[in-house]
Design a protein around this motif. Structure first.
Motif, mmCIF file in Angstrom:
data_model
loop_
_atom_site.group_PDB
_atom_site.id
_atom_site.type_symbol
_atom_site.label_atom_id
_atom_site.label_comp_id
_atom_site.label_asym_id
_atom_site.label_seq_id
_atom_site.Cartn_x
_atom_site.Cartn_y
_atom_site.Cartn_z
ATOM 1 N N ASP A 462 0.837 -1.205 0.000
ATOM 2 C CA ASP A 462 0.000 0.000 0.000
ATOM 3 C C ASP A 462 0.872 1.256 0.000
ATOM 4 O OD1 ASP A 462 -2.226 1.570 0.060
ATOM 5 O OD2 ASP A 462 -3.004 0.815 1.955
ATOM 6 N N ARG A 530 -3.112 0.569 -3.777
ATOM 7 C CA ARG A 530 -4.196 1.553 -3.803
ATOM 8 C C ARG A 530 -4.486 2.138 -5.177
ATOM 9 N NH1 ARG A 530 -4.444 5.710 0.138
ATOM 10 N NH2 ARG A 530 -4.040 3.974 1.522
ATOM 11 N N TRP A 533 -7.673 0.492 -6.606
ATOM 12 C CA TRP A 533 -8.603 0.469 -5.462
ATOM 13 C C TRP A 533 -9.776 -0.504 -5.638
ATOM 14 C CZ3 TRP A 533 -7.432 3.453 -1.092
ATOM 15 C CH2 TRP A 533 -8.349 3.320 -0.042
ATOM 16 N N LYS A 536 -8.703 -4.049 -4.685
ATOM 17 C CA LYS A 536 -7.971 -4.304 -3.444
ATOM 18 C C LYS A 536 -8.686 -5.380 -2.625
ATOM 19 C CE LYS A 536 -7.086 -0.925 -0.712
ATOM 20 N NZ LYS A 536 -6.785 0.308 0.032
#
Ligand code: BGC
Length: 786
Positions: A462, A530, A533, A536
């Motif tokens: 991240d 990220r 996104w 994820k």
């Protein structure tokens, strides 16, 4: 002498008065004191503050996101998304030109999410046009290297991987390198280290933490701060660190980010607070970020006990507090304990908050609240003093800009790359090996590589911007680098690069390719990246309701297991993977965590036996989510009874990690058995012998148990460790120190004391009882530390 808040404000008021006099005295000179680099920092601050209006001061307490970030968010987010999105932001009703104008007018003190050196310079240039020419403090989430920077900085392994090295010195070194890369690219303040003690691995931010143990978290946190800040960040090669998030968001009631935490005062003091205390007292951290969550009904952003009474007044915090993302306004919006944003500002600043992350209206409310007599001007002065102190010490008044020509030669240097590789080598944990590793006799063999994390940037973790292709080595690429040397052929199949994308068709193809190979390297895990996104599966704001593999990964693994081919599983994930069945049905499991830019190389070196694995688990890996809370330093009654359908032992204990060689530990010896006074020390020595055939590194661990205590104490607590390198047949004596604080805990009145009685000292190479040998010592008298 430690200044209390009252005495500090009083002195500040007096000195501001004299500062005004000083201003008059120097008004004839061309250069005001605050712009004179040879004047001392305090005199410069006093002088500057004497020239500032209340509005100027409130502006210094205000932070905004960078203009480029705003532009992107404007395109991506609706106004409704804004409330819950902690990664992107813009300001409804404000254009980027408005923010630029506010900067020029001196109405903004700080920015975050400024991701290029060019933009940092542009913003500083705007600030230089303002009447007082106060430079901006630019913050960035440089969590594991300046990885968020868009331009190819060194991406070190994520914090959970760094903790698995049990190597504080290396942590200090990579943090110092990170500071250099940050300053070269125009940022001077990093929102790290995250010293939340991880007690619930469902929390998606597990990979951002240093794991479950307060001592290890504290050591890593102190090393990170020391590396980042240097002596006192008075240099153009250092930055301000930020200990976050105060406090206990790592144990929310349902594992979700920002959800309430309900813990006892005792647990706060024994588990969550020790790293913060050390960050303040040992490492002089200059900023602390409050947590999204409430604790026992009190939102972190208005917790006066935490921010002011404890951290500042009792433990001596000398820096400033910053809010987390929009969290002051959320005192009203989410927590419903203030009626609106303005009242939230009042509650937060009165509790000790100093800077708002991020956006408009905050500073207007500060001014109104002071003018209405609700908020004291001293409180504002205290906050601004600290923020200006940071700017002066960082040298920003003299050097607000960075030299764009020097960026390329300062970041991603060979030395920094080597340290990132080293940290990956030391942080990767070998969880299972039935003898297949290191791989041998590969001549002419076919290695089949597949799995969602085999060939992409998930290794980076991240808080990373997309990196240039040539700046990182995926696991597939790492293995391929050895094809020539060991004369094997490799085949890679992209079965879907995100766990959600793996289809049944992908699984069938992977199975048939595996059937034609001699060995399968199956790279599974999660994705906290990220910039992707929507896909994820862990990371900020994506928490896990299971610790098992996400998506179709287990089906992929089962299909490949059916081929009967030998399988090495490599996990890439900042969060632990609990798959007991899978682990017992493959030959080896390598937990790479999120090993950073050179993670693929480090994994391949370990598979090939070029590097002997030596990482140790910084958290317990449970067998299933139902076992939570599962930590090694539990209380004595935690496992008196049993579950109906699950074992009560973990899949792997804290501190565990295999090697290609074997180590033998002697019984521990102590320099003496009686611990007598606050400054006393006992040395614990243990002989470690490499009894195998390969050179290797081992982490010698020392745990302590307070045998009989006035409050229940954990069955063991880590209190010392040392990494040692041994040639085959070699023996070394490793000494670890017991200090008063190794034995102390908080008594009924929350004094930090060593209670008289017996302590068991355990040494070995994991927290499991079978791996530990013990000896006892005694403390004849009570010792009060504070
Ligand atoms: C996170 C912080 C981070 C901040 C700025 C928040 O959502 O909780 O840890 O520093 O954003 O990016």
């Amino acid at each position: 002498m430690r200044l209390t808040k009252v005495s500090f404000s009083f002195l500040l008021a007096i000195s501001l008065f004299f500062g005004c006099q000083a201003q008059k005295k120097t008004s004839k000179s061309d250069t005001p004191i605050y712009l004179n680099p040879s004047a001392n920092v305090d005199a410069r601050i006093q002088d500057l503050m004497s020239r500032m209006t209340l509005e100027d001061k409130a502006a210094q307490m205000s932070q905004y996101v960078g203009l480029e970030h705003m532009r992107k968010a404007l395109g991506d987010l609706s106004e409704d998304d804004l409330d819950k999105n902690d990664a992107q932001g813009f300001y409804p009703g404000f254009k980027t030109t408005d923010i630029a104008r506010l900067t020029e007018e001196g109405k903004i003190g700080s920015f975050l999410h400024v991701l290029t050196a060019e933009e940092a310079n542009e913003l500083q240039a705007l600030a230089q046009k303002s009447p007082l020419k106060i430079p901006l403090l630019i913050g960035i989430d440089a969590i594991h290297g300046n990885a968020y920077y868009q331009g190819g900085a060194t991406v070190y392994p994520t914090p959970i991987t760094q903790a698995a090295t049990f190597n504080d010195d290396l942590m200090r070194k990579v943090s110092a390198q990170t500071a250099i890369e940050m300053r070269a690219t125009g940022t001077q303040w990093t929102f790290t280290p995250n010293i939340d003690v991880l007690r619930d691995p469902r929390w998606g931010r597990t990979g951002e933490t240093f794991g479950e143990d307060p001592f290890l978290v504290g050591n890593m946190g102190v090393a990170a701060i020391e590396g980042l800040q240097g002596e006192d960040f008075s240099s153009t090669n250092h930055v301000i660190a930020c200990a976050k998030h105060l406090i206990a968001g790592s144990q929310s009631i349902n594992g979700l980010n920002a959800s309430p935490t309900d813990v006892s005062k005792r647990t706060l003091f024994e588990i969550f607070l020790p790293p913060y205390r050390r960050a303040v007292q040992e490492a002089n951290v200059f900023s602390i970020m409050a947590a999204h969550n409430e604790v026992n009904g009190m939102p972190g952003h208005m917790d006066k006990f935490m921010m002011t009474d404890l951290m500042r007044n009792r433990w001596g915090f000398k820096g400033f507090y910053v809010s987390d993302w929009n969290d002051i306004s959320r005192i009203a919006k989410w927590h419903h304990v203030a009626k609106d944003f303005k009242e939230s500002v009042l509650f937060s600043l009165s509790a000790g908050m100093d800077m708002n992350m991020h956006g408009p209206f905050f500073q207007d409310y500060v001014v109104e609240l002071v003018n209405e007599g609700k908020l004291s001007v001293e409180r504002v002065n205290d906050a601004v003093y600290k923020i200006l102190e940071a700017k002066f010490k960082l040298g920003l008044f003299e050097n607000p800009y960075v030299d764009l020509k020097k960026v390329k030669t300062t970041i991603f240097t060979p030395e920094h790359q080597e340290a990132a590789l080293q940290q990956a080598r030391e942080g990767i944990v070998l969880q299972k090996n039935d003898g297949i590793l290191p791989l041998r006799n590969l001549d002419g063999k076919r290695i089949f590589i597949t799995g969602p994390n085999a060939d992409n940037m998930t290794i980076l973790g991240d808080w990373t911007s997309p990196q240039p292709d040539e700046n990182y080595v995926t696991i597939k690429e790492g293995i391929d680098q050895f094809a020539k040397k060991y004369k094997f052929n490799s085949e890679y199949y992209d079965c879907g690069q995100r766990s959600k994308w793996i289809t049944d068709e992908n699984i069938n193809i992977a199975k048939s390719k595996a059937a034609q190979s001699d060995l399968v390297v199956l790279v599974l895990g999660e994705n906290s990246y990220r910039h992707d996104w929507p896909n994820k599966t862990t990371g900020e704001n994506i928490d896990r309701a299971t610790l098992a593999l996400s998506g179709n990964q287990l089906n992929l693994a089962k299909a490949i297991i059916e081929t009967g081919k030998p399988i090495v599983v490599v996990y890439v994930s900042g969060s632990p993977i609990a798959e007991p069945w899978l682990e017992s049905n493959v030959k080896a499991v390598v937990n790479a965590w999120e090993p950073g830019a050179f993670g693929g190389q480090a994994v391949a070196e370990i598979l090939m036996g070029e590097v002997n694995p030596s990482g140790k688990l910084p958290l317990t890996i449970p067998r299933s989510v139902g076992q939570l809370q599962m930590v090694y330093n539990h209380k004595p009654t935690a496992y008196i009874h049993k579950y109906n359908t699950e074992k009560k032992v973990p899949l792997h204990p804290f501190g565990f990690g295999l090697s290609y060689t074997s180590f033998q530990f002697s019984e521990p010896q102590v320099s003496k058995t009686s611990f007598n006074s606050i400054d006393d020390k006992i040395l614990v020595s243990v002989n470690v012998t490499n009894t195998g055939e390969m050179k290797g590194e081992e982490v010698v661990q020392m745990y302590i148990r307070d045998n009989i205590s006035s409050y229940t104490r954990p069955v063991k607590e880590l209190k010392g460790y040392k990494r040692v390198s041994l040639e085959p047949g070699e023996t070394k004596t490793v000494s670890l120190e017991i200090k008063a604080e190794s034995l102390a805990f908080y008594d009924a009145d929350y004094h930090f004391v060593v209670e008289p009685g017996e302590f068991t000292i355990m040494t070995g190479n994991s927290s499991a009882d079978k791996d530990l040998k013990s000896i006892t010592i005694n403390a004849p008298d009570k010792i009060i530390l504070d």
